[in-house]
Design an enzyme around this catalytic site. Structure first.
Site, short mmCIF file in Angstrom:
data_model
loop_
_atom_site.label_atom_id
_atom_site.label_comp_id
_atom_site.label_asym_id
_atom_site.label_seq_id
_atom_site.Cartn_x
_atom_site.Cartn_y
_atom_site.Cartn_z
N THR A 58 -17.03 -18.91 24.72
CA THR A 58 -16.71 -17.52 25.00
C THR A 58 -15.19 -17.37 25.03
O THR A 58 -14.48 -18.24 25.55
CB THR A 58 -17.34 -17.03 26.33
OG1 THR A 58 -16.95 -15.66 26.55
CG2 THR A 58 -16.95 -17.87 27.52
N GLU A 59 -14.70 -16.27 24.43
CA GLU A 59 -13.24 -16.18 24.21
C GLU A 59 -12.43 -16.00 25.47
O GLU A 59 -11.20 -16.11 25.43
CB GLU A 59 -12.91 -15.07 23.21
CG GLU A 59 -13.35 -13.69 23.60
CD GLU A 59 -14.59 -13.26 22.83
OE1 GLU A 59 -14.65 -12.09 22.43
OE2 GLU A 59 -15.50 -14.09 22.63
N ASN A 60 -13.06 -15.72 26.61
CA ASN A 60 -12.29 -15.67 27.83
C ASN A 60 -12.07 -17.05 28.45
O ASN A 60 -11.50 -17.17 29.52
CB ASN A 60 -12.92 -14.71 28.86
CG ASN A 60 -14.33 -15.09 29.23
OD1 ASN A 60 -15.11 -15.54 28.39
ND2 ASN A 60 -14.68 -14.92 30.49
#
Length: 224
Positions: A58-60
């Site tokens: 996940t990009e976070n």
């Protein structure tokens, strides 16, 4: 994570979003590194087999994310990019979002699953803005994922609420990426975007001819 792969019992009718997510999970190869976009694509995490070996990114800033958290498992500080509480799997890692985007841009993801407003017959993707005067643009990491992942799967309804097709000859909304979409999973069909054209792999509650008439673009039967 589920110990079995839940596939939809369509009953000869269109699929709901959970059944579409199950189809996507079915088709992700063993051991793939995968990013699930904000919205409906996050449901894919709930349908992956426990022994799939699929590693969710996940990009976070998380790797080896598990399915959505429920009840006492909810940790408000452990969320995906869509702010949905998630679980972590053994070996999960955390890092700065700049490092996360470097993974996306560097071609390290096998598959990303994104939502879409439109997909063209050439595989162009429009998923961040409808162009409407009151619409709020929200590109997030979609551009990076669309060009960085080795394969792009789109998960969407095939027609908008007004009946307009979302799989179109040419996109009319602002583009996220050109020629990047490999496959579309929808409520009525699974379709491959190929060099020869749009190929129908499966249909749900609709026949091939009716689907071709409603989409107003040439369709091919999937190759055996």
């Amino acid at each position: 994570m589920n110990t079995r792969l839940s596939l939809p019992d369509t009953g000869n009718r269109p699929l709901d979003k959970h059944a579409i997510a199950a189809l996507v999970a079915r088709d992700i190869p063993q051991g793939s590194f995968v990013n699930l976009g904000i919205g409906q694509p996050t449901l894919v995490a709930d349908h992956l087999r426990a022994d799939s070996g699929v590693v969710l990114h996940t990009e976070n800033g998380m790797l080896n994310m598990g399915p959505a958290a429920q009840g006492d498992a909810i940790d408000p500080e452990l969320t995906n990019a869509g702010k949905i509480p998630v679980t972590e799997l053994p070996g999960a890692a955390y890092f700065h979002h700049a490092d996360s985007f470097a993974m996306m841009r560097g071609g390290h993801l096998d598959i990303c699953v994104l939502g879409a407003f439109q997909v063209s017959a050439a595989g162009d993707l429009a998923n961040w803005h409808t162009g409407g005067p009151d619409a709020i643009p929200a590109v997030g990491g979609a551009m990076d994922l669309a060009i960085g992942a080795k394969k792009v799967f789109v998960m969407m309804t095939l027609f908008a609420k007004d009946g307009a097709p979302k799989l179109v000859p040419r996109c009319t909304y602002p583009l996220t990426g050109l020629g990047c979409v490999d496959r579309v999973y929808s409520d009525l069909a699974v379709l491959d975007i190929t060099a020869q054209g749009v190929a129908v792999r499966e249909t749900f509650g609709i026949g091939f001819d009716e689907l071709a008439d409603r989409l107003d673009l040439p369709l091919l039967p999937a190759q055996a």
